[in-house]
Design a protein around this motif. Structure first.
Motif, short mmCIF file in Angstrom:
data_model
loop_
_atom_site.label_atom_id
_atom_site.label_comp_id
_atom_site.label_asym_id
_atom_site.label_seq_id
_atom_site.Cartn_x
_atom_site.Cartn_y
_atom_site.Cartn_z
N ASP A 170 46.12 128.46 37.68
CA ASP A 170 44.86 127.53 37.54
C ASP A 170 45.64 126.06 38.06
O ASP A 170 44.92 125.27 38.57
CB ASP A 170 44.25 127.62 36.49
N LYS A 171 46.85 126.00 37.63
CA LYS A 171 47.33 124.48 37.77
C LYS A 171 47.47 124.34 39.22
O LYS A 171 47.20 123.08 39.68
CB LYS A 171 48.43 124.26 36.85
N TRP A 172 48.34 125.16 39.99
CA TRP A 172 48.11 125.02 41.46
C TRP A 172 46.78 124.74 41.98
O TRP A 172 46.60 123.98 42.99
CB TRP A 172 48.93 126.32 41.85
N LEU A 173 46.05 125.64 41.50
CA LEU A 173 44.47 125.40 42.29
C LEU A 173 44.11 124.08 41.94
O LEU A 173 43.62 123.44 43.05
CB LEU A 173 43.50 126.48 41.81
N GLN A 174 44.25 123.63 40.81
CA GLN A 174 43.85 122.23 40.44
C GLN A 174 44.59 120.96 41.31
O GLN A 174 43.91 119.97 41.87
CB GLN A 174 43.90 121.99 39.01
N TRP A 175 45.75 121.32 41.62
CA TRP A 175 46.72 120.47 42.46
C TRP A 175 46.08 120.33 43.75
O TRP A 175 45.95 119.44 44.15
CB TRP A 175 48.19 120.66 42.21
N TYR A 176 45.94 121.43 44.37
CA TYR A 176 45.31 121.71 45.56
C TYR A 176 44.20 121.03 45.72
O TYR A 176 43.81 120.04 47.02
CB TYR A 176 45.25 123.12 46.02
N VAL A 177 43.12 121.17 44.91
CA VAL A 177 41.81 120.49 45.01
C VAL A 177 42.09 118.92 44.86
O VAL A 177 41.34 118.15 45.71
CB VAL A 177 40.83 121.07 43.87
N ALA A 178 42.78 118.66 44.01
CA ALA A 178 42.97 117.18 43.67
C ALA A 178 43.45 116.65 44.83
O ALA A 178 43.39 115.25 44.96
CB ALA A 178 43.78 116.85 42.47
N ASN A 179 44.29 117.32 45.62
CA ASN A 179 44.81 116.43 47.05
C ASN A 179 44.13 116.91 48.39
O ASN A 179 44.70 116.62 49.33
CB ASN A 179 46.19 116.93 46.95
N GLY A 180 42.99 117.18 48.06
CA GLY A 180 41.83 117.56 49.24
C GLY A 180 42.00 118.75 50.05
O GLY A 180 41.64 119.00 51.25
N PHE A 181 42.83 120.03 49.32
CA PHE A 181 42.64 121.23 50.24
C PHE A 181 41.52 122.15 49.50
O PHE A 181 40.83 121.55 48.50
CB PHE A 181 43.99 121.88 49.76
N HIS A 182 41.40 123.30 49.95
CA HIS A 182 40.35 124.03 49.80
C HIS A 182 40.89 125.37 49.50
O HIS A 182 40.60 126.32 50.27
CB HIS A 182 39.23 123.94 50.87
N PRO A 183 41.50 125.74 48.22
CA PRO A 183 42.08 126.85 48.00
C PRO A 183 41.20 127.85 47.48
O PRO A 183 40.19 127.58 46.93
CB PRO A 183 43.00 126.52 46.90
N VAL A 184 41.56 129.33 47.56
CA VAL A 184 40.74 130.43 47.11
C VAL A 184 41.80 131.27 46.62
O VAL A 184 42.69 131.79 47.45
CB VAL A 184 39.82 131.07 48.09
N ALA A 185 41.57 131.62 45.22
CA ALA A 185 42.66 132.36 44.65
C ALA A 185 42.30 133.75 44.78
O ALA A 185 41.28 134.33 44.43
CB ALA A 185 42.50 132.15 43.29
N LEU A 186 43.27 134.59 45.37
CA LEU A 186 43.10 135.96 45.79
C LEU A 186 44.51 136.82 45.14
O LEU A 186 45.52 135.95 45.50
CB LEU A 186 42.92 136.23 47.07
N LEU A 187 44.77 137.97 45.30
CA LEU A 187 45.94 138.64 45.23
C LEU A 187 46.12 138.92 46.80
O LEU A 187 45.53 138.96 47.64
CB LEU A 187 45.49 140.05 44.57
N PRO A 188 47.42 138.92 46.85
CA PRO A 188 48.16 139.00 48.39
C PRO A 188 47.48 140.42 49.07
O PRO A 188 46.97 140.46 50.33
CB PRO A 188 49.66 139.26 48.50
N ALA A 189 47.06 141.20 48.43
CA ALA A 189 46.42 142.76 48.68
C ALA A 189 45.04 142.44 49.23
O ALA A 189 44.59 143.18 50.14
CB ALA A 189 46.40 143.68 47.81
N ASP A 190 44.38 141.37 48.77
CA ASP A 190 43.23 140.96 49.14
C ASP A 190 43.12 140.33 50.69
O ASP A 190 41.74 140.26 51.26
CB ASP A 190 42.26 140.12 48.14
N ILE A 191 44.09 139.75 51.03
CA ILE A 191 43.93 138.95 52.19
C ILE A 191 43.60 139.55 53.54
O ILE A 191 42.61 139.05 54.22
CB ILE A 191 45.40 138.45 52.71
N PRO A 192 44.00 140.67 53.87
CA PRO A 192 43.58 141.38 55.05
C PRO A 192 42.17 141.69 55.15
O PRO A 192 41.36 141.23 56.26
CB PRO A 192 44.30 142.69 55.20
N ALA A 193 41.54 142.12 54.13
CA ALA A 193 39.98 142.39 54.12
C ALA A 193 39.26 141.19 54.45
O ALA A 193 37.98 140.88 55.16
CB ALA A 193 39.56 142.98 52.86
N GLN A 194 39.74 139.89 53.56
CA GLN A 194 38.77 138.67 53.72
C GLN A 194 39.15 138.02 55.03
O GLN A 194 38.03 137.52 55.44
CB GLN A 194 39.28 137.81 52.64
#
Length: 335
Positions: A170-194
């Motif tokens: 969660d700390k990484w997600l918070q850092w991304y958001v605080a610096n203007g990114f739009h992160p979405v937390a997933l497992l690597p295995a979820d990437i292809p389907a999304q």
């Protein structure tokens, strides 16, 4: 049979079960099944078994089948699992000092990364030991590059994307958001389907080229920004409880095999990434190469972002030690 003899027999039986269980190492990892990393782990497990005469066995659960890395760590604490091949994200869940390897644009080459890694290894071994984990070997998955469904040519473009982020920190997600990114937390295995979905949760997935090929994400994310973001660092760790239950002789054999795994993945990573890019280009991947000015602007903006991690994402003493090691390497090589 006398009571004493029966009790002695039961004791010997239970002792035998305990010794057998002590060498039964169950390892979970996000590494996808069938990849070279998975094969290297399987080969290491086979070596452990043969070199120890069957006293140590390794069962591997690849592809996040045991949950994200935070879940894996909890299972290790409860002795459901005894080991893991963790990425820097999972390691940072154990101790935030490991965020140092996820810092974008901090190192530019494998040699720089190795110099920093060697400098910090004694400190990080101590931190892992304090958390009940023994470090067996480092690993690398190559260099992370940005794969996307539309062309990205600047840091601003990356910030506007729906960006894959590894689930469990969660700390990484918070850092991304605080610096203007739009992160979405997933497992690597979820990437292809999304990525396949027109309304998917993500449209951009930072990954090493080999993993992008293995997961076939390039079929939907047809653009790769040709700029190294960060090395995909990993570490093979085992719980102190499991490690200490194994004889010193067998531990030495396990360590030797783990070190061989480290050398193997280090040698294979750059070769397989280069070959993977060629294969993906032959199947439609478009590689976006920035001109020198655009690349310098991208790197300068990212460097300023990295500075915000000192004392927050990364402990100040760890950040400073890493910076010193990197700059010393650059100076010694005329950079």
């Amino acid at each position: 049979m006398s009571l004493r003899l029966r009790l002695s027999s039961i004791f010997l039986l239970l002792t035998g079960v305990f010794l057998s269980a002590a060498g039964d190492i169950r390892l979970a990892t996000l590494v996808p099944a069938g990849t070279t990393w998975h094969k290297a782990l399987l080969d290491m497990g086979n070596t452990w078994k043969s070199d120890t005469g069957g006293r140590v066995s390794l069962t591997i659960y690849p592809g996040g089948t045991q949950g994200d890395e935070a879940t894996t760590i909890k299972k290790m604490q409860n002795n459901i699992l005894q080991a893991s091949f963790l990425t820097s994200v999972g390691l940072a869940d154990v101790d935030e000092a490991f965020n140092v390897f996820g810092m974008p644009f901090f190192t530019e080459t494998t040699d720089e990364e190795t110099a920093v890694e060697q400098k910090l290894t004694p400190i990080r071994e101590q931190r892992l030991q304090a958390k009940g984990l023994h470090l067996l070997a480092w690993g690398t998955g190559g260099w992370i590059q940005v794969f996307s469904k539309k062309p990205l040519r600047s840091l601003a473009d990356v910030k506007s994307a729906k960006l894959f982020a590894s689930k469990g920190n969660d700390k990484w997600l918070q850092w991304y958001v605080a610096n203007g990114f739009h992160p979405v937390a997933l497992l690597p295995a979820d990437i292809p389907a999304q990525l396949k979905l027109s309304t998917g949760l993500i449209d951009t997935a930072p990954n090493p080229p080999y993993l992008a090929l293995s997961l076939q994400i390039f079929r939907d994310a047809k653009y790769m920004l040709d700029i190294h973001i960060a090395p995909l660092t990993a570490a093979l760790v085992v719980t102190n409880t499991a490690w200490n239950a194994i004889s010193a002789e067998d531990r030495a054999k396990m360590t030797a095999s783990a070190q061989a795994l480290e050398q193997r993945v280090r040698a294979e990573a750059p070769v397989q990434d280069a070959e993977s890019i060629k294969q993906m280009q032959a199947r439609g991947l478009q590689v976006i190469t920035l001109d020198p000015k655009a690349a310098a602007e991208f790197r300068a903006a990212a460097t300023e972002l990295v500075k915000t991690m000192r004392g927050g994402m990364v402990p100040a003493d760890i950040y400073d030690a890493a910076l010193q090691a990197r700059d010393a390497y650059r100076k010694s090589h005329g950079k």
